[in-house]
Design an enzyme around this catalytic site. Structure first.
Site, short mmCIF file in Angstrom:
data_model
loop_
_atom_site.label_atom_id
_atom_site.label_comp_id
_atom_site.label_asym_id
_atom_site.label_seq_id
_atom_site.Cartn_x
_atom_site.Cartn_y
_atom_site.Cartn_z
N LYS A 96 -8.89 17.87 -33.54
CA LYS A 96 -9.69 16.63 -33.44
C LYS A 96 -8.82 15.43 -33.79
O LYS A 96 -8.13 15.45 -34.82
CB LYS A 96 -10.90 16.73 -34.38
CG LYS A 96 -11.86 15.57 -34.26
CD LYS A 96 -13.17 15.88 -34.96
CE LYS A 96 -14.08 14.66 -35.05
NZ LYS A 96 -14.40 14.05 -33.76
N HIS B 249 -13.88 19.95 -39.22
CA HIS B 249 -13.67 20.18 -37.79
C HIS B 249 -12.32 20.87 -37.57
O HIS B 249 -11.51 20.96 -38.47
CB HIS B 249 -13.70 18.85 -37.01
CG HIS B 249 -15.09 18.30 -36.85
ND1 HIS B 249 -15.69 17.54 -37.81
CD2 HIS B 249 -15.99 18.43 -35.85
CE1 HIS B 249 -16.92 17.21 -37.41
NE2 HIS B 249 -17.13 17.74 -36.22
#
Ligand code: NAD
Length: 270
Positions: A156, A152
């Site tokens: 995040k 990701h």
């Protein structure tokens, strides 16, 4: 369709997608007052012609003409939104994650009166990946094992992703085992009970989940890539079109898929 959380990242995309869809009408865009004030009463990226986003309190003044509310807000918000939904008697699609206990209860309470669909990942590709993995967990003989790599963007704030955890938990529920997070140092040989999850963080990227299934003589790798947030938007629209025709109850994408497969089989059977 009313979009709740309309000033947020998902809410803006959903408002635009609903406004563009020929079979849907964007009836209301709602956000909490603070967010609206921060944005000067008009969310950036609002669909052309969109006026200010009213605050949740103004849902009170909405006509009962809303068929479905789509809500992507924050974990504690559904608790406050639930009474409004119940008063409007509309269906409720919620994609909000990290729900507080009060919010989970509020979704269940609303589901006694109206159809509610909650899914922490609205991507239909992830939904299928989940189904494949659960089938694999049931069908593959002992000796097959699972590991997951998720990647990701660096912004995040939690690891591993909730989706990776859900994939690993599905495997563990079906076959037993223990989830471990990464490996380092003198780990010793891999135990057959381990389900490893590894989290990669890079500056950009909407999210990738790679599931490795390995046996003694063969292996299988399944990869899902969210190319952008549109993956969650199109899944949400699929969910809401289905949900408006359902009775009161708490649903997931699993219920949508089961219903869809049933109707395809009925059609094939003539
Ligand atoms: P965001 O912070 O950009 O937007 C959330 C919006 O909700 C904000 O504008 C905020 O003001 C508003 N809000 C908060 N409380 C509210 C309330 N009580 N009433 C009305 N509006 C309220 O966040 P985002 O990136 O759009 O994500 C929103 C949620 O959706 C998060 O929980 C995120 O994890 C989740 N999400 C789920 C999926 C999925 O597929 N299910 C995909 C992406 C994001």
């Amino acid at each position: 369709v009313a979009v709740i959380g309309a000033a947020g990242r998902m809410g803006r995309l959903l408002s635009a997608a609903v406004a563009d869809a020929e079979d849907l009408v964007l009836a209301a865009r709602i956000d909490r007052l603070a967010a609206v004030e921060e944005e000067g009463g008009k969310p950036a990226g609002a669909p052309a012609g969109g006026g200010p986003v009213p605050a949740l309190a103004s849902m009170e003044s909405l006509d009962a003409g809303i068929d479905v509310a789509v809500e992507f807000t924050h974990g504690e918000a559904p608790e406050r939104i639930s009474p409004v939904i119940r008063r409007l008697r509309c269906a409720w699609v919620s994609g909000t994650t990290a729900l507080t206990e009060g919010s989970s209860r509020a979704l269940r309470a609303a589901a006694e009166e109206v159809p509610v669909l909650w899914a922490p990942n609205m991507s239909l590709g992830i939904h299928l990946l989940n189904r494949f993995c659960r089938t694999a967990a049931r069908l593959l003989p002992a000796g097959w094992e699972m590991e997951i790599v998720e990647a990701h963007h660096g912004g995040k704030i939690d690891a591993p992703s909730g989706t990776a955890l859900a994939l690993a938990r599905g495997w563990v529920e079906a076959r037993g085992g223990e989830i471990i997070h990464g490996r380092s140092g003198k780990t010793g040989p891999r135990s057959e009970k381990e389900v490893g999850i590894h989290a990669v963080r890079l500056p950009e990227g909407a999210g990738e989940h790679r599931v490795f299934l390995g046996g003694a003589h063969e292996s299988l790798e399944l990869t899902h890539r969210a190319l952008d947030r549109g993956a969650f938007v199109s899944g949400t629209l699929t969910a809401l079109r289905w949900l408006v025709a359902q009775r009161a109850g708490l649903y997931t994408l699993e219920d949508w898929a089961a219903d869809r497969l049933r109707s395809l089989e009925d059609r094939a059977a003539g």
